[in-house]
Each structure stands twice: as C-alpha cells, then as structure tokens.
Write a protein that holds these residues in place. Structure first.
Motif, PDB file in Angstrom:
ATOM      1  N   VAL A  68      32.543  32.293  28.170  1.00 13.90           N
ATOM      2  CA  VAL A  68      31.303  31.890  29.459  1.00 13.90           C
ATOM      3  C   VAL A  68      32.122  31.463  31.012  1.00 13.90           C
ATOM      4  CG1 VAL A  68      29.804  30.854  29.889  1.00 13.90           C
ATOM      5  CG2 VAL A  68      29.744  31.152  27.599  1.00 13.90           C
ATOM      6  N   TRP A  69      32.547  30.562  31.084  1.00  9.41           N
ATOM      7  CA  TRP A  69      33.320  30.321  32.140  1.00  9.41           C
ATOM      8  C   TRP A  69      33.748  31.106  32.862  1.00  9.41           C
ATOM      9  CZ3 TRP A  69      38.166  28.470  34.159  1.00  9.41           C
ATOM     10  CH2 TRP A  69      37.978  28.125  35.313  1.00  9.41           C
ATOM     11  N   ILE A  70      35.057  31.619  32.586  1.00 10.17           N
ATOM     12  CA  ILE A  70      35.593  33.100  32.891  1.00 10.17           C
ATOM     13  C   ILE A  70      34.541  34.102  33.647  1.00 10.17           C
ATOM     14  CG2 ILE A  70      37.638  32.603  32.326  1.00 10.17           C
ATOM     15  CD1 ILE A  70      38.059  35.172  29.873  1.00 10.17           C
ATOM     16  N   GLU A  71      33.969  34.190  32.809  1.00  7.83           N
ATOM     17  CA  GLU A  71      32.179  35.494  33.160  1.00  7.83           C
ATOM     18  C   GLU A  71      31.412  34.984  33.768  1.00  7.83           C
ATOM     19  OE1 GLU A  71      31.217  39.058  32.987  1.00  7.83           O
ATOM     20  OE2 GLU A  71      33.097  38.199  31.388  1.00  7.83           O
ATOM     21  N   LEU A  72      31.496  33.791  34.113  1.00 11.59           N
ATOM     22  CA  LEU A  72      30.277  32.804  35.245  1.00 11.59           C
ATOM     23  C   LEU A  72      31.815  32.888  36.792  1.00 11.59           C
ATOM     24  CD1 LEU A  72      29.343  30.392  34.195  1.00 11.59           C
ATOM     25  CD2 LEU A  72      27.885  31.788  34.457  1.00 11.59           C
ATOM     26  N   VAL A  73      32.918  32.938  36.917  1.00 10.84           N
ATOM     27  CA  VAL A  73      33.323  32.758  37.736  1.00 10.84           C
ATOM     28  C   VAL A  73      34.209  34.156  37.986  1.00 10.84           C
ATOM     29  CG1 VAL A  73      36.274  32.800  38.574  1.00 10.84           C
ATOM     30  CG2 VAL A  73      35.003  31.022  36.972  1.00 10.84           C
ATOM     31  N   HIS A  74      33.724  35.409  37.192  1.00 11.41           N
ATOM     32  CA  HIS A  74      34.652  36.407  37.755  1.00 11.41           C
ATOM     33  C   HIS A  74      32.851  36.967  38.388  1.00 11.41           C
ATOM     34  CE1 HIS A  74      35.505  40.920  37.481  1.00 11.41           C
ATOM     35  NE2 HIS A  74      34.526  40.780  37.054  1.00 11.41           N
ATOM     36  N   MET A  75      31.976  36.829  37.858  1.00  9.71           N
ATOM     37  CA  MET A  75      30.565  37.048  39.064  1.00  9.71           C
ATOM     38  C   MET A  75      30.265  36.654  39.896  1.00  9.71           C
ATOM     39  SD  MET A  75      27.632  36.610  35.199  1.00  9.71           S
ATOM     40  CE  MET A  75      26.550  37.046  36.200  1.00  9.71           C
ATOM     41  N   ALA A  76      30.839  35.198  40.038  1.00  9.31           N
ATOM     42  CA  ALA A  76      30.894  34.875  41.403  1.00  9.31           C
ATOM     43  C   ALA A  76      32.059  35.619  42.586  1.00  9.31           C
ATOM     44  CB  ALA A  76      31.092  33.114  41.742  1.00  9.31           C
ATOM     45  N   LYS A  77      33.218  35.937  41.897  1.00  8.83           N
ATOM     46  CA  LYS A  77      34.409  36.483  42.546  1.00  8.83           C
ATOM     47  C   LYS A  77      33.075  37.996  43.159  1.00  8.83           C
ATOM     48  CE  LYS A  77      35.847  39.355  40.854  1.00  8.83           C
ATOM     49  NZ  LYS A  77      36.095  41.077  41.306  1.00  8.83           N
ATOM     50  N   GLU A  78      32.501  38.398  42.184  1.00 12.04           N
ATOM     51  CA  GLU A  78      32.084  39.796  42.558  1.00 12.04           C
ATOM     52  C   GLU A  78      31.082  39.821  44.044  1.00 12.04           C
ATOM     53  OE1 GLU A  78      32.619  43.134  40.779  1.00 12.04           O
ATOM     54  OE2 GLU A  78      34.524  42.004  41.383  1.00 12.04           O
ATOM     55  N   SER A  79      30.369  38.456  43.277  1.00 11.21           N
ATOM     56  CA  SER A  79      29.021  38.591  44.240  1.00 11.21           C
ATOM     57  C   SER A  79      29.278  38.355  45.654  1.00 11.21           C
ATOM     58  CB  SER A  79      28.016  37.866  44.000  1.00 11.21           C
ATOM     59  OG  SER A  79      28.236  36.354  44.034  1.00 11.21           O
ATOM     60  N   ARG A  80      30.885  37.530  45.471  1.00  5.82           N
ATOM     61  CA  ARG A  80      30.986  36.437  46.724  1.00  5.82           C
ATOM     62  C   ARG A  80      30.405  35.414  47.599  1.00  5.82           C
ATOM     63  NH1 ARG A  80      33.761  41.070  51.136  1.00  5.82           N
ATOM     64  NH2 ARG A  80      34.608  42.228  49.130  1.00  5.82           N
ATOM     65  N   SER A  81      29.522  34.969  46.795  1.00  6.67           N
ATOM     66  CA  SER A  81      29.005  33.780  46.181  1.00  6.67           C
ATOM     67  C   SER A  81      29.148  32.367  45.129  1.00  6.67           C
ATOM     68  CB  SER A  81      27.115  34.422  46.431  1.00  6.67           C
ATOM     69  OG  SER A  81      26.292  33.012  46.064  1.00  6.67           O
ATOM     70  N   PRO A  82      29.609  31.421  46.074  1.00  3.36           N
ATOM     71  CA  PRO A  82      29.114  30.547  45.208  1.00  3.36           C
ATOM     72  C   PRO A  82      28.728  30.442  43.805  1.00  3.36           C
ATOM     73  CG  PRO A  82      28.469  29.336  46.859  1.00  3.36           C
ATOM     74  CD  PRO A  82      28.596  31.295  47.105  1.00  3.36           C
ATOM     75  N   ILE A  83      27.417  30.983  43.987  1.00  2.00           N
ATOM     76  CA  ILE A  83      25.619  30.959  43.166  1.00  2.00           C
ATOM     77  C   ILE A  83      25.754  32.364  42.618  1.00  2.00           C
ATOM     78  CG2 ILE A  83      23.329  30.518  42.828  1.00  2.00           C
ATOM     79  CD1 ILE A  83      23.677  28.471  45.508  1.00  2.00           C
TER      80      ILE A  83
END
Length: 299
Positions: A88-103
């Motif tokens: 779950v955590w690495i997926e959330l980090v990846h989503m933050a990376k893709e969106s260039r947003s901390p949220i």
C-alpha cells in the motif's frame, strides 16, 4: 559549530528536495516500477512474516530495533508492519510521484484493484486498517549516508468515506520538509511492479525488494537474510526441554527457514526476476538476476 553547520546544510538540502519534488523529482522511475528507500527495503520494518501471526505492538520505551543489511539501523514504534503494508505504501508514494503532489486522491475500489485485492468489504476494511498503521508508524533511521539518526513517519494524514458512497479518499504522503523525502534522494530501490504483484506477499516480495536494491546482488547467509526479513530463527525454551530436544528443535527450525527461502527464490525465478539461484550446503544464498544489464541507481 560543526553541528550547526551540518544542520544548516541539511535544512538547505531538504528545501532543495522539496522544490525538486514539486517539479517532479521523484519521476526518476517509470510506471512499471515502484520506489522505496534502500534503508527500508534492506531491513525488517516491513516484515516478511506470515499474515496469520499476531502483530506485535512496539512502544517508545521498547521500540523494534532492526539492522539494515549493509549498515545502519532502524528503530520503529507502532503496530508491526508487514509486506501488505509495504504494498500500500509504495503505491501511495508512486501516486504522489505521478501527481507531483504530496496529497493523493483515489477511490478505495481503484486502489484495492491496483493492489490486486479482492473487490469486497473486507478489502475496504483492510485498506483502512493499513492506513491507520501507516499513519501511526514512527521511524528513527540511521545509515552512513545520513550521518546521524533522523525521525520520520510514513504518511502525514488521511481522509476516508463510507464504502459504496463513491466519494474519493485522500492521503497526504509527504510534507515538503520531511526527512522521508530526503530518503528518496539518490539511494532508493526500484522494484518491478508486475513481478511484485505476481508474487505471494511475504518472503518472496521482501526478497524481490532486497535483491533489487543492489547493482549486483551479493551472496548472503540465510541467517543474515532471515534477520533482515524479520523471520524468527530461535525456538522458545521454557526449561522443560532437554538439551538434545532443544537442539533438535533448533535444527528443525533452521531446515524450515531454508525451505522457506528455497520456495521464495523459486517464486522469483518463476516470475522471471531471477535467472537462477543456489543455496550452498553452508547456507549461503547466491542469485543471478534475469537481466543484470538493466540500469540501476543503487550502489
């Protein structure tokens, strides 16, 4: 004076990383991979234990202290984390990376499907429980590149809704000034997404991350890897066993751990991550990755 200069330099570096992150600093791995700091993928913070084993609770007065294979140490407080929490955590980090947003925002259905969990109320509850664990997690990380211990969390906060109402959830993954962002500077691992999803969560996924964290995998003793994965090697002795019985149980546990590693390595070979492996009579694990020429960012 030296400490003040070091603090000033670190503060400047974190500021630079925050600016780079906003401009896409974490876009250095492709969609087919997931990023995780080397310190976290080379230790037992996300343990490879069986899901059926009860999770321990580690308090500030008695944190979990785990060595980082290759040097360093992590002290952890909170409910014990496992490989499903890491997924779950690495997926959330990846989503933050893709969106260039901390949220990041998502529906629980979409996230659980991307994790290949079953589409059910149990997966909804499982995701929410995982977010609670990640939110309460507190880590103190020490490694050579940091030069001292630093504290960090894994996620800042989260918001959720009732299942079935269709409203998105949100998770704040980073703070701009977070030491967590610093851990993604240069020395992080890139884990193949499809290979991880095709593996049973546990020792196989832990080994995938660990073996992805080196430019060329080293040979390691099973005991070293077992400690790194958070597996128990010792057997309890309540004083009722004779020395011979206790020795026999220890040997049986060693054989069981060796079998677990052999099964996990077979899984890594099955998904195409390994071209081959060997466990020597002395219990040393040697592996050959299927594609040793792929570009790496790890030492």
């Amino acid at each position: 004076m030296a400490d003040k200069a070091q603090d000033k330099a670190r503060a400047k570096k974190i500021g630079e990383l925050a600016e780079q992150y906003a401009a896409g600093q974490l876009t250095l791995w492709p969609e087919s991979e997931r990023g995780i700091p080397n310190e976290l993928v080379r230790c037992a913070v996300f343990a490879a234990k069986n899901r059926k084993e009860p999770r321990a609770m580690f308090r500030a007065t008695a944190p979990l202290v785990v060595p980082v294979i290759g040097g360093g140490e992590v002290r952890y407080t909170g409910e014990e984390l496992r490989q499903d929490d890491e997924s779950v955590w690495i997926e959330l980090v990846h989503m933050a990376k893709e969106s260039r947003s901390p949220i990041v925002t998502f529906t629980p259905t979409n996230l659980t499907r991307s994790l290949q969990w079953t589409d059910s109320g149990k997966s909804y509850a499982r995701l929410l429980t995982t977010l609670r664990r990640l939110h309460s997690a507190s880590l103190e990380v020490y490694s050579a590149r940091l030069g001292r211990g630093v504290s960090t969390g894994l996620i800042v906060d989260y918001a959720f809704s009732d299942k079935g109402d269709g409203k998105p959830w949100s998770v704040t993954v980073f703070r701009p000034e977070s030491e967590l962002l610093f851990l993604f500077d240069k020395l992080y691992s890139r884990v193949n997404r499809d290979a991880r999803r095709a593996l049973p969560e546990g020792l196989a996924t832990w080994l995938l991350g660990f073996l992805s964290s080196h430019r060329e995998p080293f040979a390691h003793k099973i005991e070293t890897l077992a400690i790194g994965a958070g597996l128990t090697l010792d057997v309890p002795n309540n004083g009722e066993l004779s020395e011979a019985e206790f020795t026999a149980k220890r040997k049986a546990r060693a054989r069981e751990v060796k079998r677990m590693f052999k099964n996990a390595l077979n899984e890594l070979e099955r998904v195409g991550f390994l071209a081959g492996f060997q466990i020597t009579p002395g219990g040393v694990v040697k592996v050959v990755r299927a594609n040793e020429n792929r570009e790496e960012r790890n030492p």
